[in-house]
Structures are given as C-alpha cells and as structure tokens.
Design a protein around this motif. Structure first.
Motif, short mmCIF file in Angstrom:
data_model
loop_
_atom_site.label_atom_id
_atom_site.label_comp_id
_atom_site.label_asym_id
_atom_site.label_seq_id
_atom_site.Cartn_x
_atom_site.Cartn_y
_atom_site.Cartn_z
N ALA A 1 77.65 -56.70 -20.72
CA ALA A 1 76.69 -56.11 -21.77
C ALA A 1 75.50 -57.55 -21.32
CB ALA A 1 77.14 -55.93 -22.88
N ASP A 2 75.97 -58.26 -21.43
CA ASP A 2 74.98 -59.56 -21.42
C ASP A 2 74.28 -59.57 -20.30
OD1 ASP A 2 74.28 -62.45 -21.76
OD2 ASP A 2 75.38 -62.82 -20.15
N PHE A 3 74.78 -59.07 -18.94
CA PHE A 3 74.20 -58.94 -17.88
C PHE A 3 73.05 -58.12 -18.00
CE2 PHE A 3 73.68 -57.97 -13.32
CZ PHE A 3 73.59 -59.26 -12.85
N SER A 4 73.39 -56.76 -18.42
CA SER A 4 72.24 -55.83 -18.34
C SER A 4 71.25 -56.16 -19.52
CB SER A 4 72.88 -54.46 -18.67
OG SER A 4 73.62 -54.39 -19.99
N GLN A 5 71.60 -56.90 -20.63
CA GLN A 5 70.61 -57.09 -21.53
C GLN A 5 69.78 -58.30 -20.98
OE1 GLN A 5 72.47 -59.18 -24.75
NE2 GLN A 5 71.12 -58.38 -26.23
N HIS A 6 70.26 -58.94 -20.24
CA HIS A 6 69.37 -60.20 -19.43
C HIS A 6 68.58 -59.53 -18.57
CE1 HIS A 6 70.08 -64.54 -19.10
NE2 HIS A 6 69.01 -64.38 -18.30
N PHE A 7 68.94 -58.36 -17.79
CA PHE A 7 67.87 -57.66 -17.05
C PHE A 7 66.90 -57.03 -17.77
CE2 PHE A 7 70.82 -57.73 -12.96
CZ PHE A 7 69.73 -58.33 -12.19
N ALA A 8 67.10 -56.35 -18.75
CA ALA A 8 66.24 -55.65 -19.67
C ALA A 8 65.01 -56.69 -20.10
CB ALA A 8 67.01 -55.03 -20.90
N VAL A 9 65.36 -57.99 -20.55
CA VAL A 9 64.47 -58.81 -20.81
C VAL A 9 63.78 -59.13 -19.77
CG1 VAL A 9 63.93 -61.14 -21.63
CG2 VAL A 9 66.04 -59.91 -22.66
N LEU A 10 64.23 -59.47 -18.69
CA LEU A 10 63.36 -59.90 -17.31
C LEU A 10 62.37 -58.85 -16.97
CD1 LEU A 10 66.08 -62.05 -15.50
CD2 LEU A 10 64.09 -62.75 -16.51
N SER A 11 63.02 -57.54 -16.70
CA SER A 11 62.16 -56.58 -16.21
C SER A 11 60.97 -56.16 -17.18
CB SER A 11 62.96 -55.34 -15.88
OG SER A 11 63.49 -54.70 -17.33
N LYS A 12 61.24 -56.20 -18.46
CA LYS A 12 60.24 -56.14 -19.46
C LYS A 12 59.26 -57.05 -19.15
CE LYS A 12 58.18 -54.05 -22.39
NZ LYS A 12 57.86 -52.92 -22.09
N ALA A 13 59.67 -58.49 -19.10
CA ALA A 13 58.57 -59.54 -18.77
C ALA A 13 57.72 -59.30 -17.42
CB ALA A 13 59.38 -60.83 -18.57
N LEU A 14 58.58 -58.69 -16.40
CA LEU A 14 57.70 -58.38 -15.30
C LEU A 14 56.51 -57.21 -15.52
CD1 LEU A 14 60.27 -58.03 -12.33
CD2 LEU A 14 58.56 -59.69 -12.64
N ASP A 15 57.06 -56.36 -16.45
CA ASP A 15 56.05 -55.26 -16.74
C ASP A 15 55.11 -55.84 -17.62
OD1 ASP A 15 55.93 -52.46 -16.60
OD2 ASP A 15 56.87 -52.10 -18.57
N LEU A 16 55.23 -56.65 -18.47
CA LEU A 16 53.97 -57.11 -18.99
C LEU A 16 53.27 -57.86 -18.34
CD1 LEU A 16 55.85 -57.90 -22.55
CD2 LEU A 16 54.08 -56.28 -22.00
N ARG A 17 53.74 -58.67 -17.15
CA ARG A 17 52.94 -59.51 -16.37
C ARG A 17 52.14 -58.43 -15.41
NH1 ARG A 17 52.18 -64.42 -18.31
NH2 ARG A 17 54.01 -65.40 -18.98
N THR A 18 52.80 -57.58 -14.92
CA THR A 18 51.93 -56.66 -14.39
C THR A 18 50.74 -56.26 -14.93
OG1 THR A 18 54.11 -55.81 -13.24
CG2 THR A 18 52.17 -54.53 -12.87
N GLN A 19 51.11 -55.67 -16.30
CA GLN A 19 50.04 -55.18 -17.08
C GLN A 19 48.89 -56.42 -17.32
OE1 GLN A 19 52.18 -53.90 -20.27
NE2 GLN A 19 52.06 -51.49 -19.68
N ARG A 20 49.27 -57.45 -17.50
CA ARG A 20 48.35 -58.47 -17.82
C ARG A 20 47.50 -58.76 -16.37
NH1 ARG A 20 48.40 -64.38 -18.65
NH2 ARG A 20 46.57 -64.83 -19.64
N HIS A 21 48.25 -58.68 -15.36
CA HIS A 21 47.31 -58.75 -13.96
C HIS A 21 46.09 -57.60 -13.82
CE1 HIS A 21 46.92 -60.39 -9.86
NE2 HIS A 21 46.90 -59.15 -9.36
N GLN A 22 46.79 -56.39 -14.29
CA GLN A 22 45.60 -55.28 -14.43
C GLN A 22 44.45 -55.76 -15.34
OE1 GLN A 22 46.78 -51.16 -14.70
NE2 GLN A 22 48.97 -52.07 -14.62
N VAL A 23 44.77 -56.27 -16.40
CA VAL A 23 43.55 -56.63 -17.41
C VAL A 23 42.86 -57.50 -16.82
CG1 VAL A 23 43.19 -57.56 -19.72
CG2 VAL A 23 45.06 -55.91 -19.22
N LEU A 24 43.27 -58.78 -16.06
CA LEU A 24 42.65 -59.81 -15.47
C LEU A 24 41.79 -59.27 -14.33
CD1 LEU A 24 45.22 -62.64 -16.04
CD2 LEU A 24 43.40 -62.19 -17.14
N ALA A 25 42.44 -58.34 -13.36
CA ALA A 25 41.87 -57.90 -12.47
C ALA A 25 40.43 -57.13 -13.02
CB ALA A 25 42.67 -57.07 -11.52
N SER A 26 40.70 -56.28 -13.83
CA SER A 26 39.70 -55.46 -14.59
C SER A 26 38.35 -56.41 -14.97
CB SER A 26 39.84 -54.62 -15.58
OG SER A 26 40.91 -53.70 -15.37
#
Lengths: 137, 137
Positions: free
Chosen positions: A2-27
């Motif tokens: 459970a700890d493992f999948s939780q870790h992944f959830a955090v990291l993938s959410k972080a990736l998601d937000l970084r992607t969105q931030r890249h879009q905002v900055l690119a705009s």
C-alpha cells in the motif's frame, strides 16, 4: 505494498502538476508580445497540498452539496491550484506583464523538478526490481 | 498527455512571430516605395497579437494568433525633391511612413521571441522523453 502505490500516487500527481505548470509558463512565453496579456502562474506547493489533502486540509472551505442539482464549489479550480497573476516588476506601455527572464528561469526550474520526479519514480521501480531479482539465483 | 498542448501553444506563437517578421520584411522592402498599388505612398503595416485559448485546457494553455494587420497612422515622410515626377505642386514627395530603426528593433524582438518559443518546445520534448524513460534500466 500500500505504501508503494501511495508513493506512486504522490509522485504522479506531482508530475501532473509540473506538466500543467509547464503549460502555463509556455503560454506566458508565447504571449510575451501580446498587448494587455497578464502573466499567470500557480504555486506548486499549494496546488500539491490541495491535490493530496483536498481543499479542506489546504485551508479552504468546501461547499456542501445538499441536492443533486447543486454545482460543486470547486469546479473552477479542478485542475491545479488557482491561477494567479504574477506581480510585475517593470510595467510595459502595452499592459503586458510577461517578464521573459523570470519566465525562462521558472520554466528551467520546472523542467528540472520534473526530471527529478521521473528519476525518483525510476529509482523506486529499480528498488522493486532489485528486491525481486535477489531471490532468483 | 497535456504536454502536447505546449507544442500547440509554442507553434502558434512561432507562426505569429513569423508573420510579424513578414510585415517587417515588407515594410523594410517598401521603405522607399513612393507609389503602391492604390496610387498612394506605401503605409507601414503592423500585426496585432491576441491571446487565444488552445487545446482542451481553458485558462491554462493560451496560444497566440494574429488578430489583424493594421496600417501605421503616422503621416508620410515629406521630402523636398521638385525634380521627382511624384512631387506635388510645392515640390514635396510623400515617402512611406516606415521607420527603419523601429522595424529593425521589431525584427530583433521577433526573432528572439521565435527562438525562445523553440526552446520552450525543446524543453517540453525533453520532459516527454524523460517520461518515456521511466522504469528503463
């Protein structure tokens, strides 16, 4: 596990937000010469907190839905944290507030952070792989 | 994969900047065109940029488009040259209102913005490649 999948959830959410931030900055950079365009950005830490703990944990107050016809209160900021306007350092005559140096610094920072997160995920998988292979010999 | 939006946004900015470079080229080429197609001296043209939502992300990703091409309202440059066939009864020839210095700075600005957008695209590409490398090796 459970700890493992939780870790992944955090990291993938972080990736998601970084992607969105890249879009905002690119705009922002794309609109560096658009008259009247206001530079936008969002705070990564706050957005991450909102994403992980829900709005209530992040200090916000959620709205209760007592009937099926009610709209959810946070519909407008479903994706990242709320977009904010960047405070301008030098005002331009055409009302544009994009500062190219700031944007480029931020976009480099964001890309690096993104790479760090991908590396973390890779390391995590590598650890799992090592744990599995150590029994086969 | 919302990073693809970055490509859309950056390429729209590149198209817009290329159009701006195009107007600069025709302004400089016609800096001395005393007679244009309508019989009057050539008038300097400028592009007007506009931010436009791009992709499926609303406020987050905003591209650029050229809303219109406007003619410079500045008065024509009057040059005293009585021998010129285009001279008026007082001996003045009206030359185009193209400001060569302004056009040169416009050109540099457009090419720099173009370069920056290419870099943003490259950064997005690096980020995507890093994503593909997760879990390899």
């Amino acid at each position: 596990m459970a700890d493992f999948s939780q870790h992944f959830a955090v990291l993938s959410k972080a990736l998601d937000l970084r992607t969105q931030r890249h879009q905002v900055l690119a705009s922002n950079i794309a609109n560096a010469d658009t008259p009247g365009f206001k530079s936008r950005d969002f705070e990564f830490a706050t957005a991450m907190q909102n994403a992980m703990g829900g709005n209530a944990a992040g200090g916000g107050v959620g709205m209760a839905r007592t009937a099926s016809g009610h709209l959810s209160g946070d519909a407008g900021m479903a994706g990242p944290g709320a977009l904010q306007f960047r405070s301008e350092t030098q005002s331009a005559a055409d009302g544009n507030t994009v500062d190219m140096d700031v944007e480029r610094a931020q976009i480099t920072d964001n890309a690096l952070q993104y790479q760090i997160i991908t590396q973390l995920i890779s390391n995590r998988l590598q650890g799992l792989r090592t744990a599995m292979s150590s029994t086969q010999s | 994969m919302s990073l693809f939006n970055v490509f859309q946004v950056s390429s729209s900015a590149m198209t817009a900047q290329a159009m701006r470079l195009n107007t600069v080229a025709s302004n400089l080429a016609n800096a001395d065109s005393v007679v244009s197609s309508d019989g009057k001296p050539y008038k300097a043209k400028h592009v007007v940029f506009e931010a436009t939502p791009m992709g499926n992300n609303g406020e987050i990703s905003k591209g650029v488009r050229v809303r219109q091409v406007v003619e410079d309202a500045a008065p024509p440059r009057m040059v005293y040259d009585p021998k010129n066939p285009a001279a008026d009864e007082k001996g003045y020839v009206s030359f185009p209102n193209v400001n060569v210095v302004e056009e040169m700075t416009n050109m540099i600005s457009a090419s720099r913005s173009y370069q920056t957008n290419v870099e943003v695209m490259n950064t997005a590409k690096t980020m995507m490649l890093r994503t593909l490398q997760i879990g390899q090796g």
